[in-house]
Design an enzyme around this catalytic site. Sequence first.
Site, PDB file in Angstrom:
ATOM      1  N   SER A 130       0.984  -1.189   0.128  1.00 59.68           N
ATOM      2  CA  SER A 130      -0.052  -0.004   0.170  1.00 59.68           C
ATOM      3  C   SER A 130       1.017   1.230  -0.053  1.00 59.68           C
ATOM      4  CB  SER A 130      -0.971  -0.009   1.295  1.00 59.68           C
ATOM      5  OG  SER A 130      -1.529   1.125   1.298  1.00 59.68           O
ATOM      6  N   TYR A 154      -1.884  -1.145  10.998  1.00 58.83           N
ATOM      7  CA  TYR A 154      -2.201  -1.642   9.749  1.00 58.83           C
ATOM      8  C   TYR A 154      -0.966  -1.649   8.806  1.00 58.83           C
ATOM      9  CZ  TYR A 154      -3.642  -1.839   4.749  1.00 58.83           C
ATOM     10  OH  TYR A 154      -3.674  -2.046   3.493  1.00 58.83           O
ATOM     11  N   LYS A 158       1.977  -4.092   6.696  1.00 64.19           N
ATOM     12  CA  LYS A 158       2.511  -3.943   5.194  1.00 64.19           C
ATOM     13  C   LYS A 158       3.829  -3.806   5.021  1.00 64.19           C
ATOM     14  CE  LYS A 158      -1.647  -4.314   3.183  1.00 64.19           C
ATOM     15  NZ  LYS A 158      -2.045  -5.573   2.816  1.00 64.19           N
TER      16      LYS A 158
HETATM   17  P1  NAD Z   1     -11.201  -6.471   1.467  1.00 66.58           P
HETATM   18  O1  NAD Z   1     -11.389  -6.507   2.814  1.00 66.58           O
HETATM   19  O2  NAD Z   1     -12.392  -6.524   0.367  1.00 66.58           O
HETATM   20  O3  NAD Z   1     -10.527  -7.958   0.677  1.00 66.58           O
HETATM   21  C1  NAD Z   1      -9.741  -8.685   1.547  1.00 66.58           C
HETATM   22  C2  NAD Z   1     -10.327 -10.028   1.571  1.00 66.58           C
HETATM   23  O4  NAD Z   1      -9.524 -10.911   2.799  1.00 66.58           O
HETATM   24  C3  NAD Z   1     -11.872 -10.017   2.316  1.00 66.58           C
HETATM   25  O5  NAD Z   1     -12.610 -10.896   1.467  1.00 66.58           O
HETATM   26  C4  NAD Z   1     -11.464 -10.832   3.641  1.00 66.58           C
HETATM   27  O6  NAD Z   1     -12.645 -11.582   3.936  1.00 66.58           O
HETATM   28  C5  NAD Z   1     -10.168 -11.667   3.462  1.00 66.58           C
HETATM   29  N1  NAD Z   1      -9.392 -12.031   4.657  1.00 66.58           N
HETATM   30  C6  NAD Z   1      -8.991 -11.265   5.467  1.00 66.58           C
HETATM   31  N2  NAD Z   1      -8.347 -12.031   6.427  1.00 66.58           N
HETATM   32  C7  NAD Z   1      -8.262 -13.385   6.006  1.00 66.58           C
HETATM   33  C8  NAD Z   1      -7.630 -14.344   6.392  1.00 66.58           C
HETATM   34  N3  NAD Z   1      -7.089 -14.616   7.610  1.00 66.58           N
HETATM   35  N4  NAD Z   1      -7.834 -15.723   5.793  1.00 66.58           N
HETATM   36  C9  NAD Z   1      -8.592 -15.784   4.569  1.00 66.58           C
HETATM   37  N5  NAD Z   1      -9.162 -14.416   4.128  1.00 66.58           N
HETATM   38  C10 NAD Z   1      -9.001 -13.153   4.924  1.00 66.58           C
HETATM   39  O7  NAD Z   1      -9.981  -5.472   0.899  1.00 66.58           O
HETATM   40  P2  NAD Z   1      -9.435  -4.834  -0.337  1.00 66.58           P
HETATM   41  O8  NAD Z   1      -9.694  -3.451  -0.537  1.00 66.58           O
HETATM   42  O9  NAD Z   1      -9.918  -5.815  -1.469  1.00 66.58           O
HETATM   43  O10 NAD Z   1      -7.840  -5.216  -0.277  1.00 66.58           O
HETATM   44  C11 NAD Z   1      -7.149  -6.216  -0.628  1.00 66.58           C
HETATM   45  C12 NAD Z   1      -5.616  -5.942  -0.162  1.00 66.58           C
HETATM   46  O11 NAD Z   1      -5.310  -4.883  -0.581  1.00 66.58           O
HETATM   47  C13 NAD Z   1      -5.547  -5.948   1.334  1.00 66.58           C
HETATM   48  O12 NAD Z   1      -4.458  -6.519   1.837  1.00 66.58           O
HETATM   49  C14 NAD Z   1      -5.445  -4.373   1.633  1.00 66.58           C
HETATM   50  O13 NAD Z   1      -4.669  -4.119   2.721  1.00 66.58           O
HETATM   51  C15 NAD Z   1      -4.704  -3.903   0.380  1.00 66.58           C
HETATM   52  N6  NAD Z   1      -4.899  -2.689   0.121  1.00 66.58           N
HETATM   53  C16 NAD Z   1      -6.135  -1.996  -0.099  1.00 66.58           C
HETATM   54  C17 NAD Z   1      -6.261  -0.771  -0.484  1.00 66.58           C
HETATM   55  C18 NAD Z   1      -7.764  -0.351  -0.329  1.00 66.58           C
HETATM   56  O14 NAD Z   1      -7.913   1.070  -0.211  1.00 66.58           O
HETATM   57  N7  NAD Z   1      -8.816  -1.067  -0.720  1.00 66.58           N
HETATM   58  C19 NAD Z   1      -5.219  -0.004  -0.585  1.00 66.58           C
HETATM   59  C20 NAD Z   1      -3.842  -0.603  -0.519  1.00 66.58           C
HETATM   60  C21 NAD Z   1      -3.820  -1.805  -0.072  1.00 66.58           C
HETATM   61  C1  WQD Z   2      -9.006  10.022   1.149  1.00 64.95           C
HETATM   62  C2  WQD Z   2      -9.193  11.485   1.338  1.00 64.95           C
HETATM   63  C3  WQD Z   2      -9.374  12.010   3.550  1.00 64.95           C
HETATM   64  C4  WQD Z   2     -13.234   9.910   4.185  1.00 64.95           C
HETATM   65  C5  WQD Z   2      -6.596   4.814   3.160  1.00 64.95           C
HETATM   66  C6  WQD Z   2      -5.574   4.179   4.093  1.00 64.95           C
HETATM   67  C7  WQD Z   2      -4.308   3.710   3.209  1.00 64.95           C
HETATM   68  C8  WQD Z   2      -5.146   2.959   1.908  1.00 64.95           C
HETATM   69  C9  WQD Z   2      -6.254   3.549   1.225  1.00 64.95           C
HETATM   70  C10 WQD Z   2      -5.198   0.588   2.335  1.00 64.95           C
HETATM   71  C11 WQD Z   2      -8.473  11.949   2.582  1.00 64.95           C
HETATM   72  C12 WQD Z   2     -10.658  12.357   2.953  1.00 64.95           C
HETATM   73  C13 WQD Z   2     -12.072  10.589   3.465  1.00 64.95           C
HETATM   74  C14 WQD Z   2     -14.304  10.837   4.422  1.00 64.95           C
HETATM   75  C15 WQD Z   2     -12.726  12.738   3.851  1.00 64.95           C
HETATM   76  N1  WQD Z   2      -5.652   1.858   2.160  1.00 64.95           N
HETATM   77  N2  WQD Z   2     -11.797  11.843   3.430  1.00 64.95           N
HETATM   78  N3  WQD Z   2     -14.205  12.248   4.451  1.00 64.95           N
HETATM   79  O1  WQD Z   2      -6.645   7.956   3.831  1.00 64.95           O
HETATM   80  O2  WQD Z   2      -5.587   8.029   1.528  1.00 64.95           O
HETATM   81  O3  WQD Z   2      -5.913   6.095   2.634  1.00 64.95           O
HETATM   82  O4  WQD Z   2      -7.006   4.259   2.259  1.00 64.95           O
HETATM   83  O5  WQD Z   2      -4.026   0.325   2.257  1.00 64.95           O
HETATM   84  O6  WQD Z   2      -3.796   2.712   3.928  1.00 64.95           O
HETATM   85  O7  WQD Z   2      -4.803   5.178   4.903  1.00 64.95           O
HETATM   86  O8  WQD Z   2      -7.938   7.253   1.870  1.00 64.95           O
HETATM   87  O9  WQD Z   2     -10.474   7.433   1.258  1.00 64.95           O
HETATM   88  O10 WQD Z   2      -9.738   7.255   3.610  1.00 64.95           O
HETATM   89  O11 WQD Z   2      -9.214   9.377   2.174  1.00 64.95           O
HETATM   90  O12 WQD Z   2     -12.754  13.890   3.576  1.00 64.95           O
HETATM   91  O13 WQD Z   2     -15.370  10.659   5.091  1.00 64.95           O
HETATM   92  O14 WQD Z   2     -10.611  11.739   1.538  1.00 64.95           O
HETATM   93  O15 WQD Z   2      -8.934  12.948   4.674  1.00 64.95           O
HETATM   94  O16 WQD Z   2      -7.907  13.291   2.133  1.00 64.95           O
HETATM   95  P1  WQD Z   2      -6.452   7.652   2.428  1.00 64.95           P
HETATM   96  P2  WQD Z   2      -9.513   7.478   2.119  1.00 64.95           P
END
Ligand code: NAD
Ligand code: WQD
Length: 349
Positions: A130, A154, A158
Site C-alpha cells: 500500500s 495496519y 504492510k
Molecule cells: P477487502 O477487505 O475487500 O478484501 C480482503 C479479503 O481478505 C476479504 O474478502 C476478507 O474476507 C479476506 N481475509 C481477511 N483476512 C483473511 C484471512 N485470515 N484468511 C482468509 N481471508 C481473509 O479489501 P481490499 O480493498 O480488496 O484489499 C485487498 C488487499 O489490498 C488488502 O491486503 C489491503 O490491505 C490491500 N490494500 C487495499 C487498499 C484499499 O484502499 N482498498 C489500498 C492498499 C492496499
Molecule cells: C482519501 C481522502 C481524507 C473519508 C486509506 C488508507 C491507506 C489505503 C487507502 C489501504 C483524504 C478524505 C475520507 C471521509 C474525507 N488503504 N476523506 N471524508 O486516507 O488516502 O488512505 O485508504 O492500504 O492505507 O490510509 O484514503 O479514502 O480514507 O481518504 O474527507 O469520510 O478523503 O481525509 O484526504 P487515504 P481515504
Amino acid sequence: MEQKSILVTGGAGYIGSHTVLQLLLGGYRAVIVDNLDNSSQIAVERVQKLAGEYGPNLSFHQIDLRDKPALEQLFVTTKFEAVIHFAGLKAVGESVQKPLMYYDNNLIGTIVLLEVMAAHGCKKLVFSSSATVYGWPKEVPCTEEFPLSATNPYGRTKLFIEEICRDIYQSDSEWKIILLRYFNPVGAHPSGDIGEDPRGIPNNLMPFVQQVAVGRRPALTVFGTDYSTADGTGVRDYIHVVDLADGHISALNKLSDPSVGCEVYNLGTGKGTSVLEMVAAFEKASGKKIPLVLAGRRPGDAEVVYASTDKAAHELTWKAKYGIDEMCRDQWNWASKNPYGYESPDSTA
Ligand code: NAD
Ligand code: WQD
C-alpha cells in the site's frame, strides 16, 4: 496448453474479486481462499457469471489463511503457478484499536501462506502492499525508492510483510516476489455487478460518498479544508479498480522474467485529485447532490500523495487507462444497482 492455476487469497474481497475476473478472462484458472470476514460469497458467484464461458475455471474455498492444515490440503491437490495475496484486514482506525488482531491476521496469515508455498515448491508471489508505507511523503510523486514509514498498526503490517518478503528472497533466490503498492482504489466493474461493499461505516472517501448518494447517510464529512492544496482539501491518487486488477496480470506475467527477484512497483495514475474535485466528479456522474460538512483534519492524514508511475510503465508495461470520470461513473453504476451492496435484491438475476 495446460491452464495455469493461480491461488488468490482474499479473492472474494473488493480488489480480489475484480482481479479474479481479469484472471479468468485472461485464461487462467483461479482458486480463491477467503474466510469471508469482510466479503460475501455472492461476489464470487457474480464473478463466475461475468466470466461467462470461463466461469467454470473458478473455485472457492472458505478457509482462514491461518488454518495451516486446510491450506496444506489445497496445495496437495492443486499445483499452483503463483499466489496473489490480498487477504488481510485493512481498516486503519480499527488497527489502532485492535493492533494484536491486525498483527495476528495479517502477519501470521502471511507467514503460514509463505511456509506452505515453500513446502510445496510454489515460490512466485504477488503481494498487496500500500501507498501507506510512504507515510507523509516529503515530496511527490512518490517513487519506489522513497523512505518507508508507518503511522498505524495496519501500515506496519504492510511494512513488515514487505521486509519478510525481502528476507525470504535473500535466503532463497528461487523466490520471485512482486510487491504492489496500491494508491487509492475506487470505482467498480463497468457491469455494476461487483464493487466495494464495506461493513459498517465506510472509512474511505468514495464508499462514503456512494452511501450518501443512495440515501444511507445524510452528508459527507470533509476532513480538513486548510491543507496547502488548491482548494484546501487532501489530494490523493485515485485509481480505477479494473486498472488495478489489470496491474496484477502484468505483475504475474513479469514473474516469468528470469531477472525478477523481489521487486516493488507503485500502482497509481500519477495524478492527484482533491476531495472536493472527487465529490464534484461524482455529482456529475450521478446527478446527485452530496451534502458536505466541513470539518477538521483526520489524525494521521497526509496532505498530498500521488504516485510516480514510471517504474510500472517501463518494467510491467502497465499504465492506468481510466480517469476520475470513469471511476465515478462505474462507482455510481454499482451503487445504483446495489444500494445495499451484495445484500441488495439481486439486480443481475
Ligand atoms: P477487502 O477487505 O475487500 O478484501 C480482503 C479479503 O481478505 C476479504 O474478502 C476478507 O474476507 C479476506 N481475509 C481477511 N483476512 C483473511 C484471512 N485470515 N484468511 C482468509 N481471508 C481473509 O479489501 P481490499 O480493498 O480488496 O484489499 C485487498 C488487499 O489490498 C488488502 O491486503 C489491503 O490491505 C490491500 N490494500 C487495499 C487498499 C484499499 O484502499 N482498498 C489500498 C492498499 C492496499
Ligand atoms: C482519501 C481522502 C481524507 C473519508 C486509506 C488508507 C491507506 C489505503 C487507502 C489501504 C483524504 C478524505 C475520507 C471521509 C474525507 N488503504 N476523506 N471524508 O486516507 O488516502 O488512505 O485508504 O492500504 O492505507 O490510509 O484514503 O479514502 O480514507 O481518504 O474527507 O469520510 O478523503 O481525509 O484526504 P487515504 P481515504
